[in-house]
Design a protein around this motif. Sequence first.
Motif, PDB file in Angstrom:
ATOM      1  N   PRO A 177       0.816  -1.236   0.000  1.00 54.39           N
ATOM      2  CA  PRO A 177       0.000   0.000   0.000  1.00 54.39           C
ATOM      3  C   PRO A 177       0.841   1.275   0.000  1.00 54.39           C
ATOM      4  N   ILE A 178       1.991   1.248   0.649  1.00 53.86           N
ATOM      5  CA  ILE A 178       2.861   2.431   0.647  1.00 53.86           C
ATOM      6  C   ILE A 178       3.474   2.636  -0.738  1.00 53.86           C
ATOM      7  N   LEU A 179       3.844   1.533  -1.384  1.00 50.73           N
ATOM      8  CA  LEU A 179       4.442   1.647  -2.714  1.00 50.73           C
ATOM      9  C   LEU A 179       3.430   2.070  -3.766  1.00 50.73           C
ATOM     10  N   MET A 180       2.144   1.810  -3.535  1.00 51.72           N
ATOM     11  CA  MET A 180       1.125   2.183  -4.516  1.00 51.72           C
ATOM     12  C   MET A 180       1.028   3.695  -4.685  1.00 51.72           C
ATOM     13  N   THR A 181       1.358   4.448  -3.655  1.00 55.86           N
ATOM     14  CA  THR A 181       1.303   5.902  -3.773  1.00 55.86           C
ATOM     15  C   THR A 181       2.506   6.453  -4.536  1.00 55.86           C
ATOM     16  N   GLN A 182       3.590   5.666  -4.602  1.00 61.66           N
ATOM     17  CA  GLN A 182       4.806   6.160  -5.234  1.00 61.66           C
ATOM     18  C   GLN A 182       5.009   5.641  -6.650  1.00 61.66           C
ATOM     19  N   MET A 183       4.346   4.556  -7.021  1.00 63.19           N
ATOM     20  CA  MET A 183       4.542   3.964  -8.346  1.00 63.19           C
ATOM     21  C   MET A 183       3.276   4.102  -9.186  1.00 63.19           C
ATOM     22  N   ASN A 184       3.410   3.699 -10.428  1.00 58.15           N
ATOM     23  CA  ASN A 184       2.272   3.667 -11.333  1.00 58.15           C
ATOM     24  C   ASN A 184       1.268   2.629 -10.820  1.00 58.15           C
ATOM     25  N   MET A 185       0.004   2.996 -10.774  1.00 57.18           N
ATOM     26  CA  MET A 185      -1.017   2.140 -10.177  1.00 57.18           C
ATOM     27  C   MET A 185      -1.183   0.831 -10.946  1.00 57.18           C
ATOM     28  N   THR A 186      -1.173   0.870 -12.258  1.00 57.21           N
ATOM     29  CA  THR A 186      -1.383  -0.357 -13.035  1.00 57.21           C
ATOM     30  C   THR A 186      -0.189  -1.311 -12.883  1.00 57.21           C
ATOM     31  N   THR A 187       1.009  -0.765 -12.873  1.00 57.79           N
ATOM     32  CA  THR A 187       2.192  -1.609 -12.696  1.00 57.79           C
ATOM     33  C   THR A 187       2.191  -2.250 -11.314  1.00 57.79           C
ATOM     34  N   MET A 188       1.856  -1.480 -10.312  1.00 56.20           N
ATOM     35  CA  MET A 188       1.842  -2.001  -8.944  1.00 56.20           C
ATOM     36  C   MET A 188       0.749  -3.045  -8.772  1.00 56.20           C
ATOM     37  N   MET A 189      -0.409  -2.836  -9.353  1.00 52.20           N
ATOM     38  CA  MET A 189      -1.485  -3.820  -9.265  1.00 52.20           C
ATOM     39  C   MET A 189      -1.098  -5.114  -9.977  1.00 52.20           C
ATOM     40  N   PHE A 190      -0.435  -4.985 -11.129  1.00 57.89           N
ATOM     41  CA  PHE A 190       0.007  -6.178 -11.854  1.00 57.89           C
ATOM     42  C   PHE A 190       1.037  -6.954 -11.030  1.00 57.89           C
TER      43      PHE A 190
END
Length: 114
Positions: free
Chosen positions: A75-88
């Motif tokens: 969840p912390i990384l989701m704010t810093q990275m691209n949402m689609t890449t992080m979800m994948f």
Amino acid sequence: MFVLFLFSLLLSTLLIFLNSFLGKKSQMDREKLSPFECGFDPKSSARLPFSLRFYLIALIFLIFDVEITLILPIPILMTQMNMTTMMFLSSFFLMILIIGLFHEWSQGALEWDK
């Protein structure tokens, strides 16, 4: 510098050999081979067989525990990275975990009372 290195190497080697010669103990010492039970001889064998099933379940728990620590910062990384890449990436990681869990389940590694 090289002389100090040779001196330290020679000194440590000499101390190791001196320790091995002076510290020789009998390998078949009856007191060291027997378990300590308040000064009395044990009534039964203290070396009980270890359950391999318990070991496997503990190992699986340890693996999944480490993987949970890898999931926690998502969840912390989701704010810093691209949402689609992080979800994948998180979906791929969770899918590998779920496939591993189903594999262990199908192999019977999670069955305790076999």
